[in-house]
Design a protein around this motif. Structure first.
Motif, short mmCIF file in Angstrom:
data_model
loop_
_atom_site.label_atom_id
_atom_site.label_comp_id
_atom_site.label_asym_id
_atom_site.label_seq_id
_atom_site.Cartn_x
_atom_site.Cartn_y
_atom_site.Cartn_z
N SER A 139 -52.67 -6.56 16.24
CA SER A 139 -52.50 -7.32 14.87
C SER A 139 -53.05 -8.41 14.72
O SER A 139 -52.91 -9.38 15.93
N HIS A 140 -53.33 -9.18 13.47
CA HIS A 140 -53.85 -10.61 13.31
C HIS A 140 -52.86 -11.55 13.92
O HIS A 140 -53.05 -12.40 14.56
N THR A 141 -51.41 -10.96 13.49
CA THR A 141 -50.43 -12.09 13.67
C THR A 141 -50.05 -12.19 15.47
O THR A 141 -49.92 -13.22 15.90
N LEU A 142 -50.16 -11.17 16.22
CA LEU A 142 -50.08 -10.87 17.63
C LEU A 142 -51.19 -11.57 18.31
O LEU A 142 -51.23 -12.54 19.21
N VAL A 143 -52.49 -11.39 17.92
CA VAL A 143 -53.47 -12.16 18.31
C VAL A 143 -53.61 -13.83 18.16
O VAL A 143 -53.45 -14.43 19.15
N GLY A 144 -53.00 -14.04 17.09
CA GLY A 144 -52.86 -15.49 16.72
C GLY A 144 -51.84 -16.02 17.57
O GLY A 144 -51.67 -17.06 17.94
N SER A 145 -50.90 -15.50 17.68
CA SER A 145 -49.53 -15.59 18.63
C SER A 145 -49.81 -15.77 20.04
O SER A 145 -49.57 -16.84 20.74
N PHE A 146 -50.79 -15.07 20.50
CA PHE A 146 -51.14 -15.07 22.01
C PHE A 146 -52.02 -16.36 22.01
O PHE A 146 -51.60 -17.09 23.13
N MET A 147 -53.15 -16.26 21.35
CA MET A 147 -53.82 -17.63 21.44
C MET A 147 -52.98 -18.74 21.26
O MET A 147 -53.36 -19.76 22.03
N ALA A 148 -52.32 -18.89 20.35
CA ALA A 148 -51.34 -19.97 20.10
C ALA A 148 -50.61 -20.40 21.35
O ALA A 148 -50.45 -21.29 21.82
#
Length: 404
Positions: free
Chosen positions: A249-258
């Motif tokens: 999901s968008h949140t998961l991708v953003g969280s990993f990149m973060a």
């Protein structure tokens, strides 16, 4: 507050510069993740998404080249505040209704954001040179590492913020929240930041934007290839691959990149301890070469692992973590060397030229990331990264210990 008021002026100015840099970086990281995920959601292919950032990176090249000259003439406080103001305008441009959010408008806003980002970064990195006592190389290394590392950790938080805001509030409200917060920081900075940081005693001529130092020219070439090697697979290919191939999901991708960038920033801040250079002497002339070679080996192993029977769902995240840690040391070492090599008077000229090369590397990497990934896939992006790192090693051989 009383303790803060009693701090030496140089420390207070450093804290303001760092705070400005942090606030800007939060919005910069969040905006990048918002644009990548929002336009991927709208059905844009990877190369089209990469094109949205072309002006961002191109104007970063121009800004670093001219911004160093401008900072030396009018002062780094003014160029930093100018960068903050331009970022607010760039965010405001994206507040139009969805039907008017065209590719051209996004590219224009990204162009303005690219100018803002590199004015802010050049100002922050140059200001540190002015605030550290002469010949305090150990302190300079620590302050540059802390500034750079904390900035990248905050950029990681920005990635998470971008993914989370997009999920919770949608694109327009996410942009509005960031613009409002950054406006408050901008107003505080205008009132608080010293008026003459980095202003050269002798007004530099326009022709002085090009560095005359062999060490800085060589280091700039190495930096360009180093960042092209990172962005050729990290900027577009990795988040799109995770969203499309892993189904994240968008949140998961953003969280990993973060998490990746936060860890990267933490390692950057610890670079003086990792490289073992806290004795007041600059790192060895071979340090940049050694760490670039280590990064090339890591990239080669990751590329081979992705083409093995091992599951990419585990190989890619693990490989990213190792790559990020080694890359962080490379980046922090380079950031220290440029500030150390730069001339005392008009420091922003040398720093601006160097970060022009940095922006050129990001531009090359961003374009290749979208194009190569779309046609040949993630493995091809990594092979190109490996080749660029070999070139980085070759250039780093030419680095000398001194700036003459």
């Amino acid at each position: 507050m009383r303790t803060l008021s009693q701090l030496p002026t140089a420390i207070k100015q450093y804290l303001i510069v760092t705070g400005n840099y942090w606030a800007f970086t939060l919005t910069d990281g969040a905006l990048r993740m918002l644009v990548v995920l929002h336009f991927h959601q709208l059905g844009y292919d990877p190369f089209a998404i990469a094109m949205l950032f072309v002006f961002y990176e191109f104007f970063g090249v121009v800004t670093n080249l001219l911004g160093g000259w401008l900072g030396a003439r009018i002062g780094l406080n003014k160029t930093m505040n100018l960068g903050l103001g331009l970022q607010i305008i760039a965010l405001a441009m994206l507040l139009v209704p969805g039907e008017y959010l065209s590719v051209v408008l996004v590219m224009a806003a990204q162009a303005l954001s690219g100018i803002a980002k590199d004015l802010n970064k050049m100002s922050a990195k140059s200001a540190v040179k002015q605030l550290v006592p002469k010949d305090a190389e150990s302190q300079l290394y620590r302050w540059v590492a802390l500034l750079t590392g904390s900035k990248n950790a905050l950029k990681g938080v920005g990635f998470f913020l971008g993914g989370a805001l997009l999920t919770l509030f949608g694109f327009t409200w996410a942009i509005a929240i960031m613009a409002a917060g950054l406006s408050l920081v901008w107003l505080f900075s205008i009132v608080s930041l010293k008026q003459d940081i980095g202003k050269a005693k002798n007004k530099p001529k326009f022709k002085d934007i090009f560095s005359k130092s062999r060490a800085i020219n060589v280091l700039s070439g190495a930096r360009m290839c180093l960042f092209a090697a990172r962005d050729v697979w990290f900027v577009i290919a990795v988040p799109v691959y995770m969203a499309s191939e892993f189904g994240w999901s968008h949140t998961l991708v953003g969280s990993f990149m973060a998490a990746w960038v936060i860890g990267y920033g933490i390692v950057q801040a610890q670079a003086p301890k990792i490289t073992g250079k806290q004795s007041g002497q600059p790192p060895s002339q071979y340090a940049a070469l050694i760490w670039a070679a280590v990064l090339a080996c890591v990239t080669l192993l990751l590329t081979l692992a992705l083409n093995s029977p091992l599951p990419n769902l585990y190989v890619l995240p693990l490989g990213l973590l190792v790559f990020g840690a080694v890359f962080a040391v490379n980046s922090s070492l380079h950031s220290y060397l440029i500030v150390s090599f730069a001339k005392e008077d008009g420091v922003s000229l040398d720093v601006g030229f160097y970060y022009m090369a940095n922006a050129m590397g990001r531009l090359i990497g961003t374009v290749l990331s979208g194009w190569v990934y779309q046609i040949y896939g993630l493995s091809a992006c990594l092979w190109i990264a490996f080749i660029l790192l070999i070139i980085t090693c070759a250039i780093s051989i030419l680095l000398s210990k001194h700036n003459n």
